[in-house]
Design an enzyme around this catalytic site. Structure first.
Site, PDB file in Angstrom:
ATOM      1  CE  LYS A 216      12.110  -7.523 -13.549  1.00 56.29           C
ATOM      2  NZ  LYS A 216      11.233  -6.515 -14.159  1.00 56.29           N
ATOM      3  CD  GLU A 222      12.050  -2.656   1.595  1.00 53.91           C
ATOM      4  OE1 GLU A 222      12.795  -3.131   0.697  1.00 53.91           O
ATOM      5  OE2 GLU A 222      11.676  -1.471   1.604  1.00 53.91           O
ATOM      6  N   GLY A 277       7.439  -5.565 -12.272  1.00 55.02           N
ATOM      7  CA  GLY A 277       6.987  -6.073 -10.969  1.00 55.02           C
ATOM      8  C   GLY A 277       5.483  -5.991 -10.787  1.00 55.02           C
ATOM      9  NE  ARG A 278       4.107   0.008 -12.622  1.00 59.80           N
ATOM     10  CZ  ARG A 278       5.407   0.290 -12.775  1.00 59.80           C
ATOM     11  NH1 ARG A 278       6.284  -0.232 -11.954  1.00 59.80           N
ATOM     12  NH2 ARG A 278       5.809   1.084 -13.735  1.00 59.80           N
ATOM     13  CD  GLU A 363       6.102   1.043  -8.468  1.00 61.20           C
ATOM     14  OE1 GLU A 363       6.826   1.285  -7.487  1.00 61.20           O
ATOM     15  OE2 GLU A 363       5.785  -0.108  -8.798  1.00 61.20           O
ATOM     16  CG  HIS A 394     -22.086   2.414   6.695  1.00 62.21           C
ATOM     17  ND1 HIS A 394     -23.292   2.737   7.275  1.00 62.21           N
ATOM     18  CD2 HIS A 394     -22.367   1.485   5.746  1.00 62.21           C
ATOM     19  CE1 HIS A 394     -24.256   2.028   6.724  1.00 62.21           C
ATOM     20  NE2 HIS A 394     -23.717   1.252   5.786  1.00 62.21           N
ATOM     21  CE  LYS A 514      13.742   0.486  -4.261  1.00 62.22           C
ATOM     22  NZ  LYS A 514      13.978  -0.359  -5.410  1.00 62.22           N
TER      23      LYS A 514
END
Ligand code: G6Q
Length: 559
Positions: A216, A222, A277-278, A363, A394, A514
């Protein structure tokens, strides 16, 4: 100055709302009532607390609730201004108050002839323009018309992005793999850890590979590091700057940075600051999904989202899936003080769904202050976690069945499998029903003893039960169903955030780390020992890293 949207400003603090107080008293009465008793008292409970909406069957009968619980929770929703808040979101009001932004992921799946305005401008035509641009591009790539620099068709698509620009595309690709173009390879690079890049590209040839740089802001450390590495990797093989235009496209809101990177802005797919974003997997961030499954299936997914949006917007709260799910989450989180919710899809293709939901839910709703900045006096969002069934059975189901923590569960299952094979699907689904049944009803000491269990072993083999769950069933996992499921959780998150009176759409909590990392990078890379001004722990860690980091490189050289 922050302007709090009108309806929310009038809401009185959560713990002072009459319904909240009534729920406290009601909880004291009901907290020890067992689901066994509730089911015995009402033989039709399984149908009473269950209904179908937009193709999803929702059974919430195995929750620790009565009719009174539900009416109090609905009252709480009313006293929290949920209706006004829903209208404010769909109406394009700037309900993300700390970032002064509208929250309009619902506009991404609105029909072409509808209108949703932000600052007086209808955004729906722009949404459809981008969808059309994505459609044309996806068709070119899928058909082989889009050629790489050497004239070869693209066979590999790699999405580079992180957080909201990665988790949705990965989840959707995995969820909809059945519908994907199988002669193409889709990969996702997110981590700045070089291993992610190396492993994703090691067996691919650059002349057949297309990178989608999804960011965005187009400034994320990263993503931009991985994008630069990808450009070097591609140029090393293709040897010509011109190759960038054929092998890189961008999804972003930042035209200037995209240009700077060397990507042709004709191959840039736009989205807007009113898409969080999410909440962006159905925007141009979903370009890799569209290339994988094709534009028609992508639009079917959007139709699924839209159907759930309309249900959320128009259904009465007592028959509103996201509202009820959200209220139940509040019920356990704030009254039973359970800390987590397990999401358990009995569908292998949904293996990344819990990871996706972790960002969406946590978030959004893990906030420590209300909209006006007051410290909350109650717990906000629960921890979401989970794994596909039956594998989880399991490993961690022991905790859910016999642990000391109360963990409400969402079971998700389908009537039909996409890959029929013998009786696999009946076996799978028998486990959904059995697990929900076992959690609710358990096994009493008397029942255990009657099986001939020696006394000393009886406590160990007893299941207390009374562990709540929702069961969500759909016909089959299709793009449309996936859209409905994601929107269901999006709006459940919205419902919870409204009750807690928090901003579900900002994420300031990720900022500090950050900023500090930016300060530390030069300290790790400096040739001379830098003077360190952190705390003694951070200083010592940095010194140790600086001293030993050459080791790996030396070992590689010598080896
Ligand atoms: C999501 C967050 C966050 C964001 C990433 C990537 O809601 O805002 O996860 O998606 O930090 O950001 P960019 O898309 O700007 O690279």
């Amino acid at each position: 100055m922050i302007t709090i949207p009108r309806p929310q400003a009038e809401i009185i603090p959560l713990c002072e709302r009459a319904a909240w107080k009534a729920l406290r008293q009601h909880h004291a009465k009901i907290q020890n009532v067992h689901l066994r008793q509730l089911f015995a008292e009402d033989l039709r409970r399984g149908e009473h607390f269950a209904f179908e909406a937009v193709g999803l069957y929702f059974d919430y009968s195995k929750n620790r609730i009565t009719d009174e619980t539900i009416s109090l929770l609905l009252e709480l929703a009313n006293q929290s201004g949920l209706r006004e808040r829903i209208d404010a979101m769909f109406g394009g009001e700037k309900i993300n108050v700390t970032e002064k932004r509208a929250v309009l992921h619902v506009a991404l799946r609105t029909m072409k002839d509808e209108s949703i305005k932000v600052d007086g401008t209808n955004v729906v035509p722009e949404v459809h323009d981008v969808l059309d641009q994505m459609t044309a591009f996806a068709n070119h790539v899928r058909s082989g018309q889009w050629k790489g620099h050497t004239g070869k068709r693209v066979r590999n698509v790699i999405n580079i992005g992180i957080g909201g620009s990665d988790l949705g595309p990965v989840m959707a690709y995995e969820a909809l793999k059945y519908y994907s173009q199988r002669d193409m390879t889709f990969r996702f690079i997110s981590n700045v850890d070089s291993t992610d890049f190396v492993e994703a590209t090691r067996d691919l040839s650059a002349d057949e590979t297309l990178f989608i740089v999804s960011s965005k802001t187009f400034t994320t450390l990263e993503t931009m590091t991985n994008a630069r590495t990808a450009r070097e990797w591609a140029l090393q093989a293709l040897g010509d700057e011109k190759a960038v235009a054929r092998h890189f496209v961008a999804v972003s809101t930042n035209t200037a940075e995209v240009k700077k990177f060397g990507i042709d802005t004709a191959n840039m797919f736009q989205f807007w600051d009113w898409v969080g974003g999410r909440y962006s997997m159905d925007s141009a961030i979903g370009l890799s999904t569209m290339i994988a499954i094709g534009p028609d299936q992508f639009r079917a997914m959007l139709a699924g989202f839209h159907a759930m949006d309309e249900h959320f917007r128009t259904a009465t709260f007592d028959r509103n899936l996201p509202v009820l799910m959200g209220l139940l989450a509040v019920w356990y989180n704030n009254f039973f003080e359970s800390q987590t919710i397990a999401v358990l899809p009995y569908e292998q293709y949904l293996k990344r769904f819990p990871a996706y939901l972790q960002q969406l839910t946590m978030e959004s709703n893990e906030k420590h202050v209300t909209l006006d900045g007051t410290r909350v006096e109650y717990q906000t969002g629960p921890i979401f976690w989970g794994e596909p069934g039956t594998n989880g059975q399991h490993s961690f189901y022991q905790l859910i069945h016999q642990g000391t923590k109360l963990i409400p569960c969402d079971f998700i299952g389908f009537f039909q499998t996409l890959n029929p094979l013998g009786d696999h699907h009946d076996l799978l689904m028998s486990n959904v029903f059995a697990q929900a049944e076992a959690l609710a009803f358990g096994k009493t000491p008397e029942e255990v003893r009657a099986e001939g269990t020696p006394d000393w072993l009886v406590p160990h083999r007893t299941f207390e039960g009374n562990r709540p769950s929702n069961v969500i069933l759909a016909e089959r996992l299709t793009p449309e169903t996936l859209g409905k499921l994601v929107a269901l959780y999006e709006h459940s998150v919205f419902t919870q955030g409204t009750i807690w009176q928090i901003d579900s759409f900002d994420q300031w909590g990720v900022e500090l780390g950050k900023v500090l990392a930016q300060r530390i990078i030069p300290e790790l890379e400096a040739a001379e020992d830098p003077s360190l001004k952190h705390d003694s722990s951070t200083n010592a860690l940095i010194r140790r890293y600086r001293k030993l980091k050459g080791g790996a490189a030396r070992m590689k050289k010598n080896g």
